[in-house]
Write a protein that holds these residues in place. Sequence first.
Motif, PDB file in Angstrom:
ATOM      1  N   LEU A  65      31.211 -26.313 -40.231  1.00  0.00           N
ATOM      2  CA  LEU A  65      31.666 -27.374 -39.334  1.00  0.00           C
ATOM      3  C   LEU A  65      31.975 -28.661 -40.089  1.00  0.00           C
ATOM      4  CD1 LEU A  65      29.559 -26.846 -36.105  1.00  0.00           C
ATOM      5  CD2 LEU A  65      31.950 -26.267 -36.537  1.00  0.00           C
ATOM      6  N   THR A  66      31.268 -28.924 -41.178  1.00  0.00           N
ATOM      7  CA  THR A  66      31.584 -30.112 -41.981  1.00  0.00           C
ATOM      8  C   THR A  66      32.991 -29.985 -42.559  1.00  0.00           C
ATOM      9  OG1 THR A  66      29.258 -30.484 -42.509  1.00  0.00           O
ATOM     10  CG2 THR A  66      30.874 -31.553 -43.925  1.00  0.00           C
ATOM     11  N   GLY A  67      33.319 -28.825 -43.103  1.00  0.00           N
ATOM     12  CA  GLY A  67      34.683 -28.600 -43.600  1.00  0.00           C
ATOM     13  C   GLY A  67      35.712 -28.789 -42.500  1.00  0.00           C
ATOM     14  N   SER A  68      35.393 -28.301 -41.307  1.00  0.00           N
ATOM     15  CA  SER A  68      36.301 -28.448 -40.173  1.00  0.00           C
ATOM     16  C   SER A  68      36.429 -29.905 -39.733  1.00  0.00           C
ATOM     17  CB  SER A  68      35.828 -27.578 -39.010  1.00  0.00           C
ATOM     18  OG  SER A  68      36.014 -26.216 -39.338  1.00  0.00           O
ATOM     19  N   LEU A  69      35.345 -30.659 -39.786  1.00  0.00           N
ATOM     20  CA  LEU A  69      35.407 -32.079 -39.431  1.00  0.00           C
ATOM     21  C   LEU A  69      36.263 -32.857 -40.428  1.00  0.00           C
ATOM     22  CD1 LEU A  69      31.774 -32.740 -38.268  1.00  0.00           C
ATOM     23  CD2 LEU A  69      33.827 -32.486 -36.863  1.00  0.00           C
ATOM     24  N   ILE A  70      36.193 -32.478 -41.685  1.00  0.00           N
ATOM     25  CA  ILE A  70      37.057 -33.105 -42.687  1.00  0.00           C
ATOM     26  C   ILE A  70      38.516 -32.820 -42.337  1.00  0.00           C
ATOM     27  CG2 ILE A  70      37.745 -33.088 -45.114  1.00  0.00           C
ATOM     28  CD1 ILE A  70      34.733 -32.486 -45.752  1.00  0.00           C
ATOM     29  N   HIS A  71      38.812 -31.586 -41.910  1.00  0.00           N
ATOM     30  CA  HIS A  71      40.172 -31.230 -41.479  1.00  0.00           C
ATOM     31  C   HIS A  71      40.599 -32.112 -40.299  1.00  0.00           C
ATOM     32  CE1 HIS A  71      43.340 -28.819 -39.540  1.00  0.00           C
ATOM     33  NE2 HIS A  71      43.578 -28.333 -40.758  1.00  0.00           N
ATOM     34  N   LEU A 107      38.115 -19.302 -35.422  1.00  0.00           N
ATOM     35  CA  LEU A 107      38.990 -20.307 -34.847  1.00  0.00           C
ATOM     36  C   LEU A 107      38.091 -21.452 -34.407  1.00  0.00           C
ATOM     37  CD1 LEU A 107      41.805 -21.185 -33.898  1.00  0.00           C
ATOM     38  CD2 LEU A 107      41.279 -20.100 -31.712  1.00  0.00           C
ATOM     39  N   ILE A 108      38.280 -22.616 -34.998  1.00  0.00           N
ATOM     40  CA  ILE A 108      37.449 -23.782 -34.717  1.00  0.00           C
ATOM     41  C   ILE A 108      38.237 -24.735 -33.822  1.00  0.00           C
ATOM     42  CG2 ILE A 108      36.181 -25.730 -35.717  1.00  0.00           C
ATOM     43  CD1 ILE A 108      35.029 -23.053 -36.592  1.00  0.00           C
ATOM     44  N   ARG A 109      37.601 -25.205 -32.759  1.00  0.00           N
ATOM     45  CA  ARG A 109      38.233 -26.152 -31.841  1.00  0.00           C
ATOM     46  C   ARG A 109      37.345 -27.387 -31.767  1.00  0.00           C
ATOM     47  NH1 ARG A 109      39.082 -22.972 -27.468  1.00  0.00           N
ATOM     48  NH2 ARG A 109      41.126 -22.454 -28.271  1.00  0.00           N
ATOM     49  N   ILE A 110      37.909 -28.524 -32.133  1.00  0.00           N
ATOM     50  CA  ILE A 110      37.171 -29.788 -32.116  1.00  0.00           C
ATOM     51  C   ILE A 110      37.923 -30.767 -31.231  1.00  0.00           C
ATOM     52  CG2 ILE A 110      36.341 -31.726 -33.510  1.00  0.00           C
ATOM     53  CD1 ILE A 110      36.114 -29.747 -35.855  1.00  0.00           C
ATOM     54  N   HIS A 111      37.220 -31.339 -30.252  1.00  0.00           N
ATOM     55  CA  HIS A 111      37.801 -32.347 -29.364  1.00  0.00           C
ATOM     56  C   HIS A 111      37.557 -33.714 -29.993  1.00  0.00           C
ATOM     57  CE1 HIS A 111      38.430 -29.373 -26.241  1.00  0.00           C
ATOM     58  NE2 HIS A 111      37.226 -28.917 -26.555  1.00  0.00           N
ATOM     59  N   LEU A 112      38.636 -34.430 -30.263  1.00  0.00           N
ATOM     60  CA  LEU A 112      38.562 -35.716 -30.944  1.00  0.00           C
ATOM     61  C   LEU A 112      38.757 -36.859 -29.958  1.00  0.00           C
ATOM     62  CD1 LEU A 112      40.948 -34.737 -33.844  1.00  0.00           C
ATOM     63  CD2 LEU A 112      38.466 -34.663 -33.873  1.00  0.00           C
ATOM     64  N   SER A 113      38.223 -38.023 -30.337  1.00  0.00           N
ATOM     65  CA  SER A 113      38.513 -39.212 -29.544  1.00  0.00           C
ATOM     66  C   SER A 113      39.996 -39.531 -29.701  1.00  0.00           C
ATOM     67  CB  SER A 113      37.636 -40.374 -30.003  1.00  0.00           C
ATOM     68  OG  SER A 113      37.818 -40.619 -31.380  1.00  0.00           O
ATOM     69  N   ASP A 114      40.543 -40.254 -28.754  1.00  0.00           N
ATOM     70  CA  ASP A 114      41.973 -40.583 -28.800  1.00  0.00           C
ATOM     71  C   ASP A 114      42.306 -41.279 -30.105  1.00  0.00           C
ATOM     72  OD1 ASP A 114      42.465 -39.467 -26.341  1.00  0.00           O
ATOM     73  OD2 ASP A 114      41.987 -41.307 -25.260  1.00  0.00           O
ATOM     74  N   ALA A 166      44.086 -38.549 -31.362  1.00  0.00           N
ATOM     75  CA  ALA A 166      44.370 -37.235 -31.939  1.00  0.00           C
ATOM     76  C   ALA A 166      44.237 -36.083 -30.945  1.00  0.00           C
ATOM     77  CB  ALA A 166      43.466 -36.995 -33.143  1.00  0.00           C
ATOM     78  N   GLY A 167      43.336 -36.182 -29.968  1.00  0.00           N
ATOM     79  CA  GLY A 167      43.195 -35.125 -28.969  1.00  0.00           C
ATOM     80  C   GLY A 167      42.339 -33.975 -29.420  1.00  0.00           C
ATOM     81  N   GLN A 168      42.969 -32.908 -29.874  1.00  0.00           N
ATOM     82  CA  GLN A 168      42.227 -31.701 -30.248  1.00  0.00           C
ATOM     83  C   GLN A 168      42.755 -31.135 -31.558  1.00  0.00           C
ATOM     84  OE1 GLN A 168      40.929 -28.779 -27.238  1.00  0.00           O
ATOM     85  NE2 GLN A 168      42.310 -27.381 -28.275  1.00  0.00           N
ATOM     86  N   ASP A 169      41.856 -30.640 -32.379  1.00  0.00           N
ATOM     87  CA  ASP A 169      42.213 -29.973 -33.627  1.00  0.00           C
ATOM     88  C   ASP A 169      41.765 -28.526 -33.514  1.00  0.00           C
ATOM     89  OD1 ASP A 169      42.781 -29.197 -36.235  1.00  0.00           O
ATOM     90  OD2 ASP A 169      41.018 -30.165 -37.081  1.00  0.00           O
ATOM     91  N   GLU A 170      42.663 -27.619 -33.750  1.00  0.00           N
ATOM     92  CA  GLU A 170      42.354 -26.188 -33.719  1.00  0.00           C
ATOM     93  C   GLU A 170      42.868 -25.596 -35.020  1.00  0.00           C
ATOM     94  OE1 GLU A 170      42.467 -24.000 -29.821  1.00  0.00           O
ATOM     95  OE2 GLU A 170      44.148 -23.043 -30.860  1.00  0.00           O
ATOM     96  N   HIS A 171      41.977 -24.937 -35.763  1.00  0.00           N
ATOM     97  CA  HIS A 171      42.379 -24.398 -37.067  1.00  0.00           C
ATOM     98  C   HIS A 171      41.512 -23.195 -37.430  1.00  0.00           C
ATOM     99  CE1 HIS A 171      39.256 -27.439 -37.793  1.00  0.00           C
ATOM    100  NE2 HIS A 171      38.802 -26.554 -38.656  1.00  0.00           N
TER     101      HIS A 171
END
Length: 148
Positions: free
Chosen positions: A98-104, A3-10, A12-17
């Motif tokens: 993490l690169t794949g997750s950042l693309i997501h 489970l990957i959790r990435i905090h994004l700049s506004d 979008a907020g947060q992406d969890e996938h």
Amino acid sequence: MNLIRIHLSDPAGQDEHLAVCLDPDAPAAELCQADVLTGRHLMPAIAAARLAEWILSLLPGCTVAAFAALDGTVRACVRTGNSRSPVVAAPGPVTLTLTGSLIHSWLLAGKPRTMCFTIPGHPPMRLQSDGSASLAVSLATSGACSDR
């Protein structure tokens, strides 16, 4: 499966996938649930791009398939609606997964030209894009991204 959790700049907020590494031991159920699939082995860029496209054609629930190329890039294919598109990423300081997750996360945020983000356990980073299919990840300069 991670489970990957990435905090994004506004905004979008947060992406969890869910991210899964495509290897012979990966259970089929995990592959079918994955939002992001990655591979462990380096391959020629054209082979990585074709494999990513093929994987997405087989797994309709997957959004990003990403594979490391011998030229140091990550070759991915992304699903947006009913179409699939190639993406090339220069991963910088992050791993293939993490690169794949950042693309997501980039897709979720609407493909911005610049996106700041933090991943637990990593320093703040920045993703630069040409707005369509070329991405580069780097460490964020001091003050460029606020930590959430």
